[in-house]
Design a protein around this motif. Structure first.
Motif, mmCIF file in Angstrom:
data_model
loop_
_atom_site.group_PDB
_atom_site.id
_atom_site.type_symbol
_atom_site.label_atom_id
_atom_site.label_comp_id
_atom_site.label_asym_id
_atom_site.label_seq_id
_atom_site.Cartn_x
_atom_site.Cartn_y
_atom_site.Cartn_z
ATOM 1 N N GLY A 45 0.846 -1.192 0.000
ATOM 2 C CA GLY A 45 0.000 0.000 0.000
ATOM 3 C C GLY A 45 0.881 1.240 0.000
ATOM 4 N N ARG B 286 -1.305 -1.536 -5.793
ATOM 5 C CA ARG B 286 -2.115 -1.737 -7.002
ATOM 6 C C ARG B 286 -1.873 -0.677 -8.060
ATOM 7 N N ASP C 267 -1.736 -6.799 -5.005
ATOM 8 C CA ASP C 267 -3.124 -6.475 -4.679
ATOM 9 C C ASP C 267 -3.589 -7.475 -3.631
ATOM 10 N N ALA D 128 -6.211 -7.711 -2.009
ATOM 11 C CA ALA D 128 -7.611 -8.098 -2.099
ATOM 12 C C ALA D 128 -7.839 -9.197 -3.129
ATOM 13 N N ARG D 129 -6.940 -9.335 -4.087
ATOM 14 C CA ARG D 129 -7.206 -10.259 -5.184
ATOM 15 C C ARG D 129 -6.101 -11.277 -5.456
ATOM 16 N N ALA E 34 -1.772 -1.399 3.398
ATOM 17 C CA ALA E 34 -2.897 -1.588 2.482
ATOM 18 C C ALA E 34 -4.177 -1.771 3.289
ATOM 19 N N ALA F 148 -8.803 -0.661 3.226
ATOM 20 C CA ALA F 148 -9.924 0.141 2.739
ATOM 21 C C ALA F 148 -10.650 0.733 3.935
ATOM 22 N N THR G 122 -16.127 -5.353 -0.248
ATOM 23 C CA THR G 122 -14.846 -4.698 -0.523
ATOM 24 C C THR G 122 -14.016 -4.600 0.741
ATOM 25 N N GLU H 251 -12.626 -8.055 1.551
ATOM 26 C CA GLU H 251 -11.563 -8.477 0.635
ATOM 27 C C GLU H 251 -10.229 -7.831 0.985
ATOM 28 N N VAL H 252 -10.244 -6.541 1.257
ATOM 29 C CA VAL H 252 -9.001 -5.808 1.496
ATOM 30 C C VAL H 252 -8.529 -5.975 2.937
ATOM 31 N N ASN H 253 -9.410 -5.769 3.904
ATOM 32 C CA ASN H 253 -9.004 -5.694 5.311
ATOM 33 C C ASN H 253 -8.901 -7.042 6.017
ATOM 34 N N GLY I 270 -6.941 -9.821 2.744
ATOM 35 C CA GLY I 270 -5.611 -9.337 2.398
ATOM 36 C C GLY I 270 -4.544 -9.714 3.408
#
Length: 200
Positions: A7, A33, A42, A44-45, A67, A69, A76, A79-81, A84
């Motif tokens: 991030g 990203r 990334d 999240a993905r 990193a 959100a 979302t 996925e990120v928090n 990840g």
């Protein structure tokens, strides 16, 4: 010392990387990203295997995970928090198991607390919204991994480039057009919570 900042082109990551670059002997690599990141990542993905390749290429002595959100729908945020940090820990175990991990959590993991009582670092986690719950899930992934890791729960960072989803970011967005009007009303919602703000 090689330090990888995940991030590293985001709000907190840019400031963290800048401070780390000022340390003698620090070689700082930014991953994220955006196209401006030195390494693509990334959380999240990317699959843990892909993240492990990035970590192997970076060969870090330490990883700082900035990193995350702060806003968006619950998927979302999860996925990120939550996902990840779990994927990052799996990748670190595979590719850089001796690297020190510093993960940025959130004071929102504590929840609202009791009125009139200060929330301390030893307070139990009790998030009440998706953001705090997903950040807590990320913290649990980090603290349960067999890594040399620490979580820093950050509270209300303010400074240049604050994201629009944060309280200071929302306030700045409301003030921009209001600054041109002779008189304006700003609707912010409930601000009764006592908050500590941290200079980014």
């Amino acid at each position: 010392m090689r330090i990888l900042v995940l991030g590293g082109t985001g709000y907190l990551g840019r400031h963290v990387a800048e401070r780390l670059r000022a340390l003698p002997g620090a070689q700082v690599l930014a991953a994220g990203r955006s196209a401006g990141a030195g390494l693509g990542a990334d959380l999240a993905r990317d699959r843990p295997e892909r993240l492990a390749e990035t970590l192997a290429a970076a060969a870090p002595d330490a990883v700082v995970n900035c990193a995350g959100a702060t806003g968006g729908d619950p998927v979302t945020l999860a996925e990120v928090n939550a996902r990840g940090p779990a994927a990052l820990c799996a990748a670190l175990c595979a590719a850089a198991p001796t690297a020190r991990l510093v993960h940025l959590g959130s004071a929102a993991e504590y929840g609202p607390g009791t009125p009139g009582v200060k929330v301390t670092e030893s307070a139990p986690a009790c998030p009440v919204a998706p953001y705090g719950a997903t950040k807590l899930a990320g913290t649990l992934a980090v603290t349960s991994a067999p890594l040399d890791a620490v979580v820093l729960r950050i509270g209300n960072p303010v400074g240049p480039g604050a994201p629009a989803a944060s309280l200071p970011g929302r306030l700045a967005a409301l003030l921009r057009p209001a600054g041109r009007a002779p008189e304006a009303v700003l609707r912010l919602g409930d601000l009764s919570a006592h908050r500590d703000f941290v200079d980014v």
